[in-house]
Enzyme design. Structure first.
Site, PDB file in Angstrom:
ATOM      1  N   ARG A 175       1.048  -1.285   0.035  1.00 52.04           N
ATOM      2  CA  ARG A 175       0.002  -0.162  -0.026  1.00 52.04           C
ATOM      3  C   ARG A 175       1.069   1.190   0.052  1.00 52.04           C
ATOM      4  NH1 ARG A 175      -5.337  -0.190   2.755  1.00 52.04           N
ATOM      5  NH2 ARG A 175      -4.587   1.481   4.061  1.00 52.04           N
ATOM      6  N   ARG A 179       9.069   6.246  -4.033  1.00 52.08           N
ATOM      7  CA  ARG A 179       9.252   7.031  -5.108  1.00 52.08           C
ATOM      8  C   ARG A 179      11.052   7.660  -5.047  1.00 52.08           C
ATOM      9  NH1 ARG A 179       5.117  10.062  -2.649  1.00 52.08           N
ATOM     10  NH2 ARG A 179       3.001   9.274  -3.577  1.00 52.08           N
ATOM     11  N   ARG A 252      -7.678  -6.128  14.284  1.00 56.94           N
ATOM     12  CA  ARG A 252      -7.067  -5.210  15.204  1.00 56.94           C
ATOM     13  C   ARG A 252      -7.834  -4.181  15.448  1.00 56.94           C
ATOM     14  NH1 ARG A 252      -3.156  -7.140  17.741  1.00 56.94           N
ATOM     15  NH2 ARG A 252      -2.120  -5.121  18.192  1.00 56.94           N
ATOM     16  N   ARG A 283       1.287   6.260  16.688  1.00 57.88           N
ATOM     17  CA  ARG A 283       1.222   7.459  16.269  1.00 57.88           C
ATOM     18  C   ARG A 283       0.506   8.398  16.945  1.00 57.88           C
ATOM     19  NH1 ARG A 283      -2.330   6.938  10.548  1.00 57.88           N
ATOM     20  NH2 ARG A 283      -4.356   6.505  11.591  1.00 57.88           N
ATOM     21  N   GLU A 308      -2.507   6.796  19.473  1.00 57.72           N
ATOM     22  CA  GLU A 308      -2.881   5.690  19.079  1.00 57.72           C
ATOM     23  C   GLU A 308      -2.260   4.266  19.263  1.00 57.72           C
ATOM     24  OE1 GLU A 308      -3.792   5.798  14.680  1.00 57.72           O
ATOM     25  OE2 GLU A 308      -5.038   7.394  14.996  1.00 57.72           O
ATOM     26  N   TYR A 356     -10.023  -4.825   3.827  1.00 58.03           N
ATOM     27  CA  TYR A 356      -9.474  -3.540   4.223  1.00 58.03           C
ATOM     28  C   TYR A 356      -9.787  -2.258   3.217  1.00 58.03           C
ATOM     29  CZ  TYR A 356      -5.008  -1.476   6.151  1.00 58.03           C
ATOM     30  OH  TYR A 356      -4.081  -1.025   6.892  1.00 58.03           O
ATOM     31  N   ASP A 358     -10.664   1.097   1.989  1.00 58.37           N
ATOM     32  CA  ASP A 358     -10.470   2.607   2.604  1.00 58.37           C
ATOM     33  C   ASP A 358     -11.903   3.204   1.882  1.00 58.37           C
ATOM     34  OD1 ASP A 358      -8.103   3.275   3.302  1.00 58.37           O
ATOM     35  OD2 ASP A 358      -7.250   3.648   1.481  1.00 58.37           O
TER      36      ASP A 358
HETATM   37  P1  FAD Z   1     -18.085   1.366   9.155  1.00 62.29           P
HETATM   38  O1  FAD Z   1     -17.728   2.727   8.926  1.00 62.29           O
HETATM   39  O2  FAD Z   1     -17.385   0.464  10.238  1.00 62.29           O
HETATM   40  O3  FAD Z   1     -19.588   1.258   9.512  1.00 62.29           O
HETATM   41  C1  FAD Z   1     -20.336   0.460   9.796  1.00 62.29           C
HETATM   42  C2  FAD Z   1     -21.595   0.633  10.809  1.00 62.29           C
HETATM   43  O4  FAD Z   1     -22.277  -0.352  11.304  1.00 62.29           O
HETATM   44  C3  FAD Z   1     -21.060   1.087  12.255  1.00 62.29           C
HETATM   45  O5  FAD Z   1     -21.359   2.320  12.371  1.00 62.29           O
HETATM   46  C4  FAD Z   1     -21.356   0.154  13.204  1.00 62.29           C
HETATM   47  O6  FAD Z   1     -21.816   0.573  14.394  1.00 62.29           O
HETATM   48  C5  FAD Z   1     -22.831  -0.426  12.424  1.00 62.29           C
HETATM   49  N1  FAD Z   1     -22.995  -1.886  12.931  1.00 62.29           N
HETATM   50  C6  FAD Z   1     -22.289  -2.726  13.062  1.00 62.29           C
HETATM   51  N2  FAD Z   1     -22.838  -3.987  13.492  1.00 62.29           N
HETATM   52  C7  FAD Z   1     -24.366  -3.385  13.559  1.00 62.29           C
HETATM   53  C8  FAD Z   1     -25.551  -3.968  14.178  1.00 62.29           C
HETATM   54  N3  FAD Z   1     -25.550  -5.341  14.763  1.00 62.29           N
HETATM   55  N4  FAD Z   1     -26.561  -3.173  14.269  1.00 62.29           N
HETATM   56  C9  FAD Z   1     -26.463  -1.890  13.928  1.00 62.29           C
HETATM   57  N5  FAD Z   1     -25.464  -1.409  13.378  1.00 62.29           N
HETATM   58  C10 FAD Z   1     -24.267  -1.946  13.346  1.00 62.29           C
HETATM   59  N6  FAD Z   1     -10.093   5.082   4.791  1.00 62.29           N
HETATM   60  C11 FAD Z   1      -9.650   5.985   4.152  1.00 62.29           C
HETATM   61  O7  FAD Z   1     -10.035   6.189   2.950  1.00 62.29           O
HETATM   62  N7  FAD Z   1      -8.633   6.889   4.583  1.00 62.29           N
HETATM   63  C12 FAD Z   1      -8.093   7.017   5.752  1.00 62.29           C
HETATM   64  O8  FAD Z   1      -7.247   7.734   6.214  1.00 62.29           O
HETATM   65  C13 FAD Z   1      -8.704   5.899   6.655  1.00 62.29           C
HETATM   66  N8  FAD Z   1      -8.286   5.625   8.103  1.00 62.29           N
HETATM   67  C14 FAD Z   1      -8.758   4.980   8.716  1.00 62.29           C
HETATM   68  C15 FAD Z   1      -8.417   4.615  10.027  1.00 62.29           C
HETATM   69  C16 FAD Z   1      -8.700   3.574  10.957  1.00 62.29           C
HETATM   70  C17 FAD Z   1      -8.355   3.849  12.312  1.00 62.29           C
HETATM   71  C18 FAD Z   1      -9.736   2.791  10.456  1.00 62.29           C
HETATM   72  C19 FAD Z   1     -10.633   1.807  11.446  1.00 62.29           C
HETATM   73  C20 FAD Z   1     -10.344   2.897   9.059  1.00 62.29           C
HETATM   74  C21 FAD Z   1      -9.697   3.709   8.291  1.00 62.29           C
HETATM   75  N9  FAD Z   1     -10.313   3.894   6.977  1.00 62.29           N
HETATM   76  C22 FAD Z   1      -9.685   4.924   6.114  1.00 62.29           C
HETATM   77  C23 FAD Z   1     -11.254   2.970   6.441  1.00 62.29           C
HETATM   78  C24 FAD Z   1     -12.616   3.620   6.583  1.00 62.29           C
HETATM   79  O9  FAD Z   1     -12.833   3.977   8.074  1.00 62.29           O
HETATM   80  C25 FAD Z   1     -13.602   2.655   5.928  1.00 62.29           C
HETATM   81  O10 FAD Z   1     -13.293   2.374   4.615  1.00 62.29           O
HETATM   82  C26 FAD Z   1     -15.208   2.915   6.069  1.00 62.29           C
HETATM   83  O11 FAD Z   1     -15.473   3.394   7.223  1.00 62.29           O
HETATM   84  C27 FAD Z   1     -15.904   1.803   5.700  1.00 62.29           C
HETATM   85  O12 FAD Z   1     -17.146   2.185   5.893  1.00 62.29           O
HETATM   86  P2  FAD Z   1     -18.272   0.776   6.377  1.00 62.29           P
HETATM   87  O13 FAD Z   1     -19.838   1.420   6.150  1.00 62.29           O
HETATM   88  O14 FAD Z   1     -17.859  -0.367   5.493  1.00 62.29           O
HETATM   89  O15 FAD Z   1     -18.132   0.602   8.168  1.00 62.29           O
HETATM   90  N1  UDP Z   2       3.990   1.037   7.668  1.00 63.14           N
HETATM   91  C1  UDP Z   2       5.167   1.218   8.237  1.00 63.14           C
HETATM   92  N2  UDP Z   2       5.664   2.255   8.824  1.00 63.14           N
HETATM   93  C2  UDP Z   2       5.210   3.564   8.873  1.00 63.14           C
HETATM   94  C3  UDP Z   2       3.675   3.510   7.982  1.00 63.14           C
HETATM   95  C4  UDP Z   2       3.082   2.284   7.710  1.00 63.14           C
HETATM   96  O1  UDP Z   2       5.801   0.187   8.447  1.00 63.14           O
HETATM   97  O2  UDP Z   2       5.398   4.584   9.015  1.00 63.14           O
HETATM   98  C5  UDP Z   2       3.347  -0.038   7.063  1.00 63.14           C
HETATM   99  C6  UDP Z   2       2.351  -0.833   8.096  1.00 63.14           C
HETATM  100  O3  UDP Z   2       2.579  -2.479   7.996  1.00 63.14           O
HETATM  101  C7  UDP Z   2       0.825  -0.577   7.797  1.00 63.14           C
HETATM  102  C8  UDP Z   2       1.248  -0.427   6.163  1.00 63.14           C
HETATM  103  O4  UDP Z   2       2.433   0.209   6.110  1.00 63.14           O
HETATM  104  O5  UDP Z   2      -0.017  -1.363   8.055  1.00 63.14           O
HETATM  105  C9  UDP Z   2       0.212   0.323   5.354  1.00 63.14           C
HETATM  106  O6  UDP Z   2       0.295   1.724   6.004  1.00 63.14           O
HETATM  107  P1  UDP Z   2      -1.256   2.639   6.133  1.00 63.14           P
HETATM  108  O7  UDP Z   2      -0.679   3.943   6.540  1.00 63.14           O
HETATM  109  O8  UDP Z   2      -1.670   2.371   4.741  1.00 63.14           O
HETATM  110  O9  UDP Z   2      -2.061   1.829   6.824  1.00 63.14           O
HETATM  111  P2  UDP Z   2      -3.168   2.130   7.833  1.00 63.14           P
HETATM  112  O10 UDP Z   2      -2.949   2.983   8.692  1.00 63.14           O
HETATM  113  O11 UDP Z   2      -4.178   2.624   6.645  1.00 63.14           O
HETATM  114  O12 UDP Z   2      -3.789   0.808   7.886  1.00 63.14           O
END
Ligand code: FAD
Ligand code: UDP
Length: 376
Positions: A175, A179, A252, A283, A308, A356, A358
């Protein structure tokens, strides 16, 4: 005839996007959400006048024109460009791996020298480089060599995933861009930014006029809720839907330690990764930098940071990152076989597809499902 065409379980981006499309097509929808707010993991809360990403920093990025046009209907995006910095033993390195990183690591100033350095390091590893990398460590060594692997990847990844890099799938590290130019933009996508006013504005736009019920766990009221609608769109965890009959999938999760500080600018950047194993958190996010730039950072005398900590998922915690290793993928496939046989229930999103995704691919998947179910 049932009261609703669609019962949508979960108000994250998948559920909200599907609900919007369905409503536009004149379908009657009910969204149920077990949390006390809408938006799933993109939900933000205002703290000291700053939008705090409650479930971890979210940066929107995509090259998908359809998705970009779609989200821009609801909200404008600012010019935020993600350029995290890695902190390792008191020194800072730019990410993703680019000429700035190579300069900071080795003092090399030209792309050719950086390539030579990486080639030299790769030659020291004894694995044949034409075979498929079997795990994340092999993949990382092959991409950037041992110095960068040891300083910037190994500790961070093992903290984040709670497993040795030799037991993690290679794709996770692919991911990250590599560069040979001076470019700290973490993403290669055409578009990126943060919604002006935060992600709640996007969710509000998607769910405008859609009936929603908060604090409602579908699995606790499965029969009565299912009976209300012709079809169910389920975005919760797939193993929970089937009462964990084959066993629980691993995730996780992240614990956030949030602090308000009496300083306008704590770390000068939204994201600083702590890549050494000995620092317990992965981080620190300083939320104001997502929405204020340059001198505007000083308009607010306070700042909000989140440390975090990555932890192994246990029942009752928020499932965040699917662990797509062999064992969990096999388990997921067992559940998927059941899901494929459902006639009335459709599974989508990060938890229901155990992928996974986004934000942008999540929206793309929801648009696809809406097209398939509603327009056909
Ligand atoms: P979710 O957002 O998880 O929504 C699912 C919903 O279903 C939740 O509100 C939950 O409460 C509800 N639910 C579950 N079970 C039930 C039930 N039984 N009854 C009623 N409701 C229920 N993506 C990016 O593009 N850029 C980023 O920088 C990025 N950073 C991230 C950082 C973290 C820590 C995490 C965890 C994810 C990140 N993502 C990022 C990914 C992004 O969060 C997801 O792609 C997106 O939220 C997925 O949407 P979703 O609707 O599938 O799931
Ligand atoms: N990663 C790493 N060092 C960093 C940032 C990311 O080794 O400083 C690795 C780590 O394994 C991570 C993966 O690169 O799970 C993808 O990073 P990204 O930032 O896309 O992860 P996210 O937080 O979105 O899961």
């Amino acid at each position: 005839m049932k009261q609703y065409d669609y019962l949508i379980v979960g108000s994250g981006l998948f559920g909200a996007t599907f609900a919007y499309q369905a409503r536009q097509a004149g379908k009657r929808c009910l969204v149920v959400e077990k949390r006390s707010h809408l938006g799933g993991n993109v939900y933000c809360e205002q703290v000291e006048g700053i939008n705090v990403h409650q479930y971890g920093a979210h940066i929107f990025h995509t090259s998908n024109q359809e998705v970009w046009n779609f989200v821009n209907r609801f909200v404008a995006f600012n010019r935020y460009t993600n350029s995290p910095v890695a902190h390792y033993k008191g020194r800072l390195y730019n990410l993703p791996f680019n000429m700035n990183t190579f300069y900071q690591m080795w003092g090399v100033t030209r792309p050719e020298e950086a390539m030579r350095k990486i080639e030299e390091q790769k030659a020291l590893e004894n694995k044949a480089s034409d075979s498929e990398p079997q795990n994340l460590e092999e993949q990382a060594l092959r991409l950037v060599g041992r110095d960068i692997y040891e300083a910037l990847i190994k500790g961070y990844t093992e903290k984040q995933w709670g497993r040795p890099c030799t037991e993690l799938p290679a794709f996770i590290i692919r991911r990250l861009p590599l560069r040979f130019v001076f470019d700290n933009n973490y993403f290669n996508d055409t578009y990126q930014g943060i919604p002006v006013g935060g992600y709640n504005a996007l969710i509000e736009g998607l769910l405008d006029g859609v009936e929603t019920r908060l604090n409602t766990d579908f699995l606790k009221h499965r029969e009565e809720l299912t009976a209300l609608a012709e079809k169910v769109i389920y975005t919760g965890p797939i193993d929970a839907f089937y009462d964990y009959r084959f066993g629980a999938l691993s995730y996780r999760t992240v614990c956030f330690e949030q602090e308000v500080l009496n300083t306008p600018n704590f770390q000068g950047n939204a994201v600083v990764n702590y890549t050494e194993r000995e620092v317990p958190f992965t981080r620190i996010i300083e939320h104001k930098h997502f929405e204020s730039f340059g001198q505007a950072v000083y308009d607010n005398p306070k700042t909000v940071i989140s440390k975090e900590y990555s932890v192994e998922f246990k029942t009752g915690m928020e499932p965040y990152y699917p662990v797509n290793d062999e064992q969990n993928t096999a388990l997921y496939n067992q559940y998927k076989t059941l899901a494929d046989q459902e006639e009335k229930v459709f599974f989508g999103g990060r938890l229901a597809e155990y992928k996974y995704y986004d934000m942008a691919p999540t929206i793309a998947r929801a648009l696809e499902l809406a097209k398939r179910l509603i327009l056909n």
